[in-house]
Design an enzyme around this catalytic site. Sequence first.
Site, PDB file in Angstrom:
ATOM      1  N   CYS A 147      -0.494   4.126   2.083  1.00 29.89           N
ATOM      2  CA  CYS A 147      -0.317   4.033   3.538  1.00 29.89           C
ATOM      3  C   CYS A 147       1.138   4.322   3.916  1.00 29.89           C
ATOM      4  O   CYS A 147       1.402   4.946   4.930  1.00 29.89           O
ATOM      5  CB  CYS A 147      -0.620   2.634   4.074  1.00 29.89           C
ATOM      6  N   ASP A 148       2.075   3.829   3.122  1.00 25.31           N
ATOM      7  CA  ASP A 148       3.475   3.809   3.561  1.00 25.31           C
ATOM      8  C   ASP A 148       4.405   4.743   2.787  1.00 25.31           C
ATOM      9  O   ASP A 148       5.523   4.998   3.242  1.00 25.31           O
ATOM     10  CB  ASP A 148       4.031   2.373   3.422  1.00 25.31           C
ATOM     11  N   CYS A 203       0.830  -1.200   0.000  1.00 28.03           N
ATOM     12  CA  CYS A 203       0.000   0.000   0.000  1.00 28.03           C
ATOM     13  C   CYS A 203       0.869   1.257   0.000  1.00 28.03           C
ATOM     14  O   CYS A 203       1.319   1.705   1.046  1.00 28.03           O
ATOM     15  CB  CYS A 203      -0.929  -0.010   1.216  1.00 28.03           C
TER      16      CYS A 203
END
Length: 318
Positions: free
Chosen positions: A141-142, A138
């Site tokens: 997200c990261d 992801c």
Amino acid sequence: MRDYVDVLIIGSGPAAWTAAIYAARADLKPFVVAGFLKGGIRGGQLMTTTEVENYPGFVDGIQGPELMDVLEKQARRFGTEILETDVQRIDVSKYPFVVETKKGNITAQSVIVATGAYAKRLEVEGGEEFWTKGVSACAVCDGALPLFRDKELLVIGGGDSACEEALYLTKFGTKVHVALRRDEFRASKIMAERVKNNEKIEVHFNHQLKKITGDNLVSGSILVSNDGVEKELAVAGVFFAIGHTPNSDFLDGDLQRDESGYIQVEGFTSKTSVPGLFAAGDVCDKRYRQAVTSAGMGCMAALDAEKFLAEIKDKVSG
Ligand code: NDP
């Protein structure tokens, strides 16, 4: 917490909240068990999306988490009750359904499964070893983590997710590589063109990931072309964007699913092979997988559940 409900909805994405809005407005007093995405947050995959530009009604787009927030508020406004926990198991061969959660059991006359899907990980040398140490599924997200800043990064996949992730990562990396196993993108034309025209992105068609290398953190990867030629990339991050797996493994008993685990529904309805159990959104849809189609399916599931409950009532009273 109630231990007996007419309509229990499992999920926390657009399908679940839309089902809750419709069921609540039909005075069915829905109870939502809002679980946690495999990754620890609730709200479904839109929580890890940035700008949603294709959900009707938002002229200038809306952030994924904000969209989930307003849908949840709308469901609450009509009296939806929400329990934040994961469902562990339902034995669908027993009726009424006993829904086992981490916070206790709830008996339900009807259940709407809207648990979505999660991102797949590629099984490749180094993939497990460097998970969270430069390997992710992801980018949204990261991607902003310090370890990816001003480094070369690699995205695996050729779908819309891969394109979206690659474009997003150009904000942080010096260069973003995209490796896909065919000679064309699966993504929509507009997304593929954005990727191809971005000067920070290099696309490697006909290549698969062979190995991820590094010490404590990822420092490289080896791609192999379809005719066997290897290519080394000095990347600090590898992001898998190779599709999804439906969250349906907590359902025990005889329920029709396809070979990938997607719950099968009857024609253009939300009815599953188990009477009283309905499905909506990505857990049963591997074709469209859009926030708006999920929301539409949530509506269908609430209407189907309402009809099912009315028929039971008729049988009991008649
Ligand atoms: P897709 O299934 O569309 O694409 C998956 C990609 O991963 C394909 O390129 C596929 O290759 C590749 N792949 C799968 N397995 C492997 C493997 N083992 N090794 C290498 N490559 C692999 O998934 P997405 O998550 O991209 O998209 C899902 C749905 O969500 C789509 O309908 C998409 O349109 C939608 N979506 C829309 C967005 C938007 O509108 N902004 C953003 C993100 C998703 P191959 O093509 O060769 O099979």
